[in-house]
Design a protein around this motif. Structure first.
Motif, short mmCIF file in Angstrom:
data_model
loop_
_atom_site.label_atom_id
_atom_site.label_comp_id
_atom_site.label_asym_id
_atom_site.label_seq_id
_atom_site.Cartn_x
_atom_site.Cartn_y
_atom_site.Cartn_z
N GLY A 241 0.82 -1.20 0.00
CA GLY A 241 0.00 0.00 0.00
C GLY A 241 0.86 1.25 0.00
O GLY A 241 1.89 1.32 0.69
N ASN A 264 -2.98 -5.84 4.34
CA ASN A 264 -1.85 -5.47 3.50
C ASN A 264 -0.74 -6.50 3.73
O ASN A 264 -0.19 -6.59 4.82
CB ASN A 264 -1.37 -4.06 3.85
CG ASN A 264 -0.43 -3.50 2.82
OD1 ASN A 264 -0.84 -3.24 1.70
ND2 ASN A 264 0.81 -3.31 3.20
N LEU A 268 3.72 -1.00 3.70
CA LEU A 268 2.73 0.05 3.76
C LEU A 268 3.47 1.38 3.90
O LEU A 268 4.12 1.64 4.92
CB LEU A 268 1.77 -0.14 4.92
CG LEU A 268 0.72 0.96 5.13
CD1 LEU A 268 -0.14 1.12 3.88
CD2 LEU A 268 -0.14 0.65 6.35
#
Length: 285
Positions: A241, A264, A268
């Protein structure tokens, strides 16, 4: 090119999903045959799968044989219902600047299969409703494709799905909105919200079993503004992400409410070169 419809279809007629239309071809040419590129302009067409498949203005299955434009230079509407099936090589809803296109795919086994890209708000304004178990399949998805365009997609109800085998852009160069609710599902190879400078993308995933599943990465605010709201038990899954990917970009994600989840599997990044904000509240995960 085959153009269906003549005259003008007013906004009020479009909103009521009226079924009046004007044909340029005889019905014999439409009985499931593959045609050249087809345009629906100034008309509302229906593909109804109720046996034996001839309850609509166009027989089901309808194999366009080329690309399908709903709202080419004017206003156009297409309704796929009761197990109706449409097959095309590409789809354009709101093709030209100033045009308006609307498509509804509703009911179990109702399906639109596009072997290529699907543009909702190509250069004009486009809306796509997938509901009550309807399905759309495409290679690429673009919501708000060109600068100045506006696209809106709503996927609602259990077993209602939009499958993109490659990427899904919400606000590619224009203004894009995606709503997934009440058990609706969207699947894509990867996702991008707010793709380039001047674009704007917003996604809302709300309610139990509502899901946006990306087998790859999700970028929220690539080169402009992107927002993602996951609430009331909705779910988004990604590999990596990115929030606020590049210069002058802004990515905002809010995960709120019990069982609301962003899964996720890898990295991230909250604020790459741009600005990123992640809020997790009220039992969100």
């Amino acid at each position: 090119m085959v153009r269906r419809g003549r005259g003008k279809l007013g906004n009020a007629c479009l909103a009521r999903a009226c079924l009046s239309m004007a044909l340029l071809l005889g019905s014999a040419a439409l009985a499931g045959n593959a045609l050249a590129q087809v345009v629906i302009d100034g008309a509302s067409e229906t593909v109804d799968g109720t046996p034996p498949g001839n309850a609509g203005t166009i027989n089901s299955p309808w194999n366009v044989g080329d690309s399908l434009r709903i709202g080419d230079t004017g206003i156009g509407q297409l309704i796929i219902r009761n197990g109706g099936e449409v097959i095309s090589s590409a789809g354009h809803i709101g093709y030209s600047s100033g045009s308006e296109g609307a498509v509804a795919v509703t009911g179990a086994n109702s399906v639109w299969r596009s072997s290529g890209s699907l543009y909702v708000g190509d250069s004009g304004n486009g809306t796509l409703l997938i509901g009550d178990g309807g399905a759309v399949h495409s290679l690429w998805g673009y919501i708000g494709n060109a600068a100045g365009s506006k696209g809106t997609v709503r996927v609602t109800g259990a077993n209602s799905t939009w499958d993109n085998s490659s990427g899904l852009y919400v606000g590619a160069n224009g203004d894009g909105t995606l709503l997934i609710e009440d058990g609706g599902a969207v699947h894509s190879g990867w996702g991008n919200i707010g793709n380039v400078a001047g674009s704007k993308g917003a996604v809302r995933v709300t309610g139990p079993n509502a899901i946006w599943r990306n087998s790859g990465d999700l970028v929220v605010g690539d080169r402009d503004h992107g927002t993602l709201l996951i609430e009331n038990g909705g779910m988004v899954s990604t590999t990596h992400g990115y929030l606020g990917q590049w210069d002058d970009s802004e990515g905002t994600v809010v995960v709120t409410g019990a069982n609301s989840t962003w899964e996720n599997g890898g990295y991230l990044h909250v604020g790459g070169i741009g600005r990123g904000t992640l809020t997790i509240a009220d039992g969100g995960m």
